[in-house]
Scaffold this motif. Sequence first.
Motif, short mmCIF file in Angstrom:
data_model
loop_
_atom_site.label_atom_id
_atom_site.label_comp_id
_atom_site.label_asym_id
_atom_site.label_seq_id
_atom_site.Cartn_x
_atom_site.Cartn_y
_atom_site.Cartn_z
N ARG A 46 -35.06 -53.24 -5.84
CA ARG A 46 -34.87 -52.71 -4.49
C ARG A 46 -33.75 -53.40 -3.72
O ARG A 46 -33.34 -52.91 -2.66
CB ARG A 46 -36.18 -52.79 -3.68
CG ARG A 46 -36.62 -54.17 -3.26
CD ARG A 46 -37.67 -54.08 -2.15
NE ARG A 46 -38.28 -55.38 -1.90
CZ ARG A 46 -39.52 -55.72 -2.25
NH1 ARG A 46 -40.27 -54.86 -2.91
NH2 ARG A 46 -39.98 -56.91 -1.97
N ASN A 50 -28.56 -52.18 -2.25
CA ASN A 50 -28.63 -52.19 -0.79
C ASN A 50 -27.34 -52.74 -0.20
O ASN A 50 -27.02 -53.92 -0.36
CB ASN A 50 -29.82 -53.03 -0.33
CG ASN A 50 -29.94 -53.06 1.20
OD1 ASN A 50 -29.42 -52.20 1.89
ND2 ASN A 50 -30.65 -54.07 1.70
N LYS A 68 -31.92 -48.17 -4.42
CA LYS A 68 -32.62 -47.09 -5.11
C LYS A 68 -32.34 -47.14 -6.62
O LYS A 68 -31.36 -47.73 -7.07
CB LYS A 68 -32.16 -45.73 -4.56
CG LYS A 68 -32.29 -45.57 -3.05
CD LYS A 68 -33.74 -45.44 -2.62
CE LYS A 68 -33.87 -45.15 -1.13
NZ LYS A 68 -35.28 -45.02 -0.70
N ASN A 70 -31.21 -44.73 -8.21
CA ASN A 70 -29.96 -44.01 -8.42
C ASN A 70 -28.72 -44.87 -8.17
O ASN A 70 -27.60 -44.47 -8.52
CB ASN A 70 -29.90 -42.76 -7.53
CG ASN A 70 -30.87 -41.68 -7.98
OD1 ASN A 70 -31.54 -41.84 -9.01
ND2 ASN A 70 -30.97 -40.60 -7.23
N ASP A 71 -28.92 -46.05 -7.55
CA ASP A 71 -27.78 -46.94 -7.32
C ASP A 71 -27.29 -47.57 -8.63
O ASP A 71 -26.17 -48.07 -8.69
CB ASP A 71 -28.15 -48.05 -6.34
CG ASP A 71 -28.37 -47.52 -4.93
OD1 ASP A 71 -27.76 -46.49 -4.59
OD2 ASP A 71 -29.16 -48.12 -4.19
N ASP A 134 -40.38 -46.69 -2.50
CA ASP A 134 -39.18 -47.14 -1.80
C ASP A 134 -37.92 -46.93 -2.63
O ASP A 134 -36.81 -46.84 -2.09
CB ASP A 134 -39.28 -48.64 -1.47
CG ASP A 134 -40.17 -48.93 -0.28
OD1 ASP A 134 -40.55 -47.99 0.43
OD2 ASP A 134 -40.49 -50.12 -0.08
N LEU A 135 -38.07 -46.91 -3.95
CA LEU A 135 -36.92 -46.91 -4.84
C LEU A 135 -36.38 -45.52 -5.15
O LEU A 135 -35.39 -45.38 -5.86
CB LEU A 135 -37.28 -47.61 -6.16
CG LEU A 135 -37.79 -49.04 -6.02
CD1 LEU A 135 -38.18 -49.61 -7.39
CD2 LEU A 135 -36.77 -49.94 -5.35
N ALA A 136 -37.04 -44.51 -4.62
CA ALA A 136 -36.66 -43.13 -4.94
C ALA A 136 -35.90 -42.49 -3.79
O ALA A 136 -36.21 -42.72 -2.62
CB ALA A 136 -37.90 -42.31 -5.26
N VAL A 137 -34.94 -41.67 -4.13
CA VAL A 137 -34.27 -40.84 -3.13
C VAL A 137 -35.21 -39.72 -2.70
O VAL A 137 -35.35 -39.42 -1.52
CB VAL A 137 -32.96 -40.27 -3.70
CG1 VAL A 137 -32.34 -39.27 -2.72
CG2 VAL A 137 -31.98 -41.39 -4.01
N ARG A 142 -40.25 -39.56 -7.72
CA ARG A 142 -39.93 -40.97 -7.99
C ARG A 142 -40.06 -41.34 -9.46
O ARG A 142 -39.24 -42.09 -9.99
CB ARG A 142 -40.79 -41.89 -7.12
CG ARG A 142 -42.29 -41.76 -7.30
CD ARG A 142 -43.03 -42.45 -6.14
NE ARG A 142 -44.48 -42.41 -6.25
CZ ARG A 142 -45.23 -41.38 -5.89
NH1 ARG A 142 -44.65 -40.27 -5.42
NH2 ARG A 142 -46.55 -41.42 -6.00
N GLU A 145 -37.08 -40.03 -11.33
CA GLU A 145 -35.86 -40.81 -11.06
C GLU A 145 -35.84 -42.09 -11.90
O GLU A 145 -34.77 -42.51 -12.37
CB GLU A 145 -35.77 -41.13 -9.56
CG GLU A 145 -35.44 -39.91 -8.71
CD GLU A 145 -35.15 -40.26 -7.27
OE1 GLU A 145 -34.75 -41.41 -6.99
OE2 GLU A 145 -35.31 -39.37 -6.40
#
Length: 624
Positions: A46, A50, A68, A70-71, A134-137, A142, A145
């Motif tokens: 997480r 960021n 995320k 996706n990052d 929290d980690l999903a767009v 989730r 992803e």
Amino acid sequence: MKKLNNVLAVLIVSIVVGCSTEKVPEVKVMSKNGKKKTVVYQVFTRLFGNTNTTNKPWGTIEENGVGKFNDFTDKALTEIKDLGVTHIWYTGVPHHDVIRDYTAFGISNDDPDVVKGRAGSPYAVKDYYNVNPDLAVNVANRLQEFEALIERSHKNGLKVIIDIVPNHVARNYQSLSNPKGTKDFGVDDNKDVVYDVNNNFYYTPNEAFQVPDFLNNYQPLGGENYPLSDHKFEENPAKWTGNGSRSVKPSFYDWYETVKVNYGVSPEGKKDFDELPAGFENEDYKKHFEFWQDKTVPNSWIKFRDIALYWTAKGVDGFRYDMAEMVPVEFWSFMNSAIKMKNPNAFLLAEVYNPKMYRDYIKNGKMDYLYDKVALYDTIKHVMQGHGLTDNIPPIQEDLKDIEHNMLHFLENHDEQRIASPEFAGNALKGKPAMVVSTTISTAPTMVYFGQEFGEDGSENAGFGAPSRTSIFDYVGVPSLQRWVNEKNFDGGKSTKEETALRDFYKRLLNFTIKSDALMGEYEDIHKFNRENTANYTTKLLSFVRYSENEKLIIVSNFDAEKTSEFQLKIPSEIIKNWNLKDGTYQLKDKLYNSKTFNLEVVNFHGTISLIVNPLESYILQLQ
């Protein structure tokens, strides 16, 4: 972060041996069993992507931001792979307690009175069959992803590791994603008794749980007015706390946010399951798997085995097991053998701190790797801090000789202080000699914690906990990493020159280790010999040799941050004879920075190398 202002950390001398008057044959890099060194990159998922730099203590996602799945783009993963990484440990993936309202997705709210931090501890898992929202767009997708991230990681040449925390779960465990036929922990428990072999938890019948008294002026969420923050949590009857506390009102220093899982061990310590036969430590995982096929095992064993196989089926390549020594070794035989039957190459890493238990968990528990914390890490940390002697390092390798390959080496992880923090070394460059020693002294894997390669100092006050460790409990940015991420370009566009230089060092060193044949070969200590026979060779220096049929290495490290060491390094006659060296001069060229050359002089089975080792300087030399 304090600027890095010293020079390079260590001297490694890498020698491919041949007579100076003869043509040197081409080196074929072949390691025994075709294996090479493994490098694990632990990343706190997480925090990685960021880019928000606010860093308000106890800040929300909206205030401080969050990374995320996706990052981890193809570009990001390529850069991690190119650092010299083979495995990536995505820390904090399973759905754990968080203080954020996800009720629109059917997820119940978590109570800050039994959650550490606002973002929550990754080791208080609430749902093992799904991932941290929290980690999903798109929270509804989730899991998909994360599955895409597994696939993306594999495409970029990285094996995937996630956490399993078998000793405890969140106090409010509730899975929304159980596969058909799978029941939650505790659903079928008999709560009228303290213990039953098939209960998932231990209970204190007829007494309710009480939130601990908070100490040191601690207030959940920093004192923010929050609906559930009332110093109450409904749990009746009370369950035992994760670290084993039986009190219905655990201490503030207990793992009060979690409950201990029952593996069929009675409160008196009686094991209500079959034990492994004598001599079974010599059997392979297939024999261990066969052993359990006709045995009745506690229900918790089955639940955690099924969790591991669920993630294995999704393509996860291995697991890091939290506090593995708090769970009976027989369970690990049961679970790990089942995983290996599905994936013989699974990477199974355990957090174990009791040296007396190492061999049992490796041989009977079928662990691949354990933390080398209380031996190598603790010892080398003292040397880095200036009050430890390098003399204390070689005995570690001798003591662990039979299991050296199984003892994973690290200088940072989420539980430990950052090297650059004042509480540790205060200077990231002091990690350079330690990194060279840590990565080259054995065949064991190396682990690097994200941000370590930039000299991150962990100085942010995120809320729960204290600086020196990058927070695992709150939403926070990691400044040196953010400069490298550079608005998700992952190109170091905002990195300082010191950060760029340090990452370059890590990249050169790690890539050397995963390609070297000798580092999967033999080890011999030459430190003691030089301490007794070499002038100016101090307790700030360390030397040893690594070799295989195709490659011979001499490693010399200078841990002194202030003084240059000049001496004649001696290579004992036993090694010269073992390497079949004839009298002569062997030219060595630096392979880390391709800059300098040195000579190894061999006379009558004695070898010497004239060395000037600057404070925290490094070379890798190879015969030309």
